[in-house]
Each structure stands twice: as C-alpha cells, then as structure tokens.
Write an enzyme that holds these catalytic residues in place. Structure first.
Site, short mmCIF file in Angstrom:
data_model
loop_
_atom_site.label_atom_id
_atom_site.label_comp_id
_atom_site.label_asym_id
_atom_site.label_seq_id
_atom_site.Cartn_x
_atom_site.Cartn_y
_atom_site.Cartn_z
N PRO A 152 -5.22 -4.22 0.06
CA PRO A 152 -5.87 -3.16 0.59
C PRO A 152 -6.46 -2.32 0.46
CG PRO A 152 -4.05 -4.29 1.62
CD PRO A 152 -4.24 -4.46 0.44
N CYS A 153 -6.67 -1.38 -0.77
CA CYS A 153 -6.85 -0.33 -0.85
C CYS A 153 -7.64 0.65 0.08
CB CYS A 153 -7.34 0.07 -1.60
SG CYS A 153 -8.69 -0.86 -2.94
N HIS A 154 -8.86 -0.75 0.92
CA HIS A 154 -9.56 0.16 2.16
C HIS A 154 -8.83 1.23 2.82
CE1 HIS A 154 -9.40 -4.14 3.37
NE2 HIS A 154 -8.88 -3.53 4.22
#
Length: 195
Positions: A152-154
């Site tokens: 989850p780089c978001h």
C-alpha cells in the site's frame, strides 16, 4: 529409448496476466508461475506506459514473455480485491514475488506494515527502515512498487498531510485513503463519476 520428460523443477517460469475490474478502473494482475508455486508480481491500474515498462522489466528478470492467460491465483486475487473494495478485507494474504534491490525490499516490507486506515510520511518510513535521511530514496522505492493496493504505497503522504506521487494518479490515491477511512470524505473525480 523413450525420451525423458523434463522434471517440473527445471521448467521455465511463465508470466500470466489478466485484467480485473475495480471501482477505480481496470487493474492488470500479472502472476509468475513457477513449477511449484504461483506469486503475484504486478498489480497496476491500466496506465499503458507504466504497464509496458514494468512488464518489460519483469520479462527480463524472469526471462520469459508475458502471456494473456489465467491461473488459479488470479481467482484468489480477484476474490480478495472484491472483498477489499466491499469493505470486508483489510489485510491481504497473497503470495508475492517482488524483484528489486535490498533497499526496495525493505521499503516494500515497511509499506505492508502500515495499518489499514492510517498513513505515514516519507520521513517516517525512512526512519522505520533505518535510513533517517533517505526520504527521497524511499519516494523512489515507492514509485518502483509494481503491486498497487496490496503493497500500500498509497498510504504514504507528505509530512504536511498533502498527497504526493502515486503511479495510479492522485485521484485514485485519495479514493483509496478515503475508502480506508484515512482521509476525510471530500469529492474525488471517481466519486463524482460514480454518482
């Protein structure tokens, strides 16, 4: 004499990709299939330049060309993504194969440890992996992540709370963070399009 059948362990890997639907548009899921296991190696929104660059990198790494084909792991990816988008799944349990440098691996592992519904800054993430001055390098590793949503780089934002840099576009990043309850509900292009 009868020809020998090659052993399964010596067979070449295959890269199999499928398009999967999502509320944010189609996603391409690419699975590397080895003789004894399958693992997700790419999950990206349908942005051709990014998809093509990553597919070429993976083809070089695994020494095989991507094929439009489906395998059992695609069904599980689709099932878990549907549960995530329905609000019923917070943590994914999928086998991943993420070719990258040691530094990238450390960043991607740290990303997976950011809890659902929370965010952290690039500086926080750099501290977590023991590189307190490595914010820019952390940003680069975030950008090199080929597995959206599941790694989850978001969830990484600026220290000021502003959104920055997301391969799928800032509107998708905002939507994902709102979906997880990490941002207040404000209109996004995707929300407006769905009404």
């Amino acid at each position: 004499p009868k020809p020998q059948t090659p052993s399964l362990s010596s067979s070449m890997p295959r890269l199999l990709y499928q398009s999967l639907d999502s509320p944010l548009g189609p996603l391409r899921a690419m699975v590397v299939q080895h003789a004894d296991r399958e693992a997700l190696c790419q999950l990206e929104f349908a942005i051709p330049t990014r998809l093509n660059r990553e597919a070429a990198d993976l083809a070089r790494f695994f020494d095989c060309e991507p094929e439009a084909d489906r395998c059992p792991l695609h069904d599980e990816i689709e099932h878990q993504l549907a549960a995530y988008f329905a609000g019923d799944l917070r943590d994914f349990s999928l086998p991943l194969d993420t070719p990258g440098t040691d530094f990238q691996q450390r960043v991607w592992q740290a990303l997976r440890e950011i809890p659902f519904g929370t965010t952290c800054s690039y500086g926080d993430l750099a501290e977590r992996i023991g590189s307190p001055r490595g914010q820019q390098a952390v940003g680069g590793a975030n950008g090199a992540n080929r597995i959206a949503i599941i790694i989850p780089c978001h969830r990484v934002i600026e220290a000021t709370g502003n959104l920055r840099g997301y391969g799928g576009g800032l509107d998708r990043k905002q939507w994902l963070l709102q979906h997880e309850g990490a941002l207040p509900e404000t209109p996004t292009l995707f929300a407006a399009a769905m009404q």
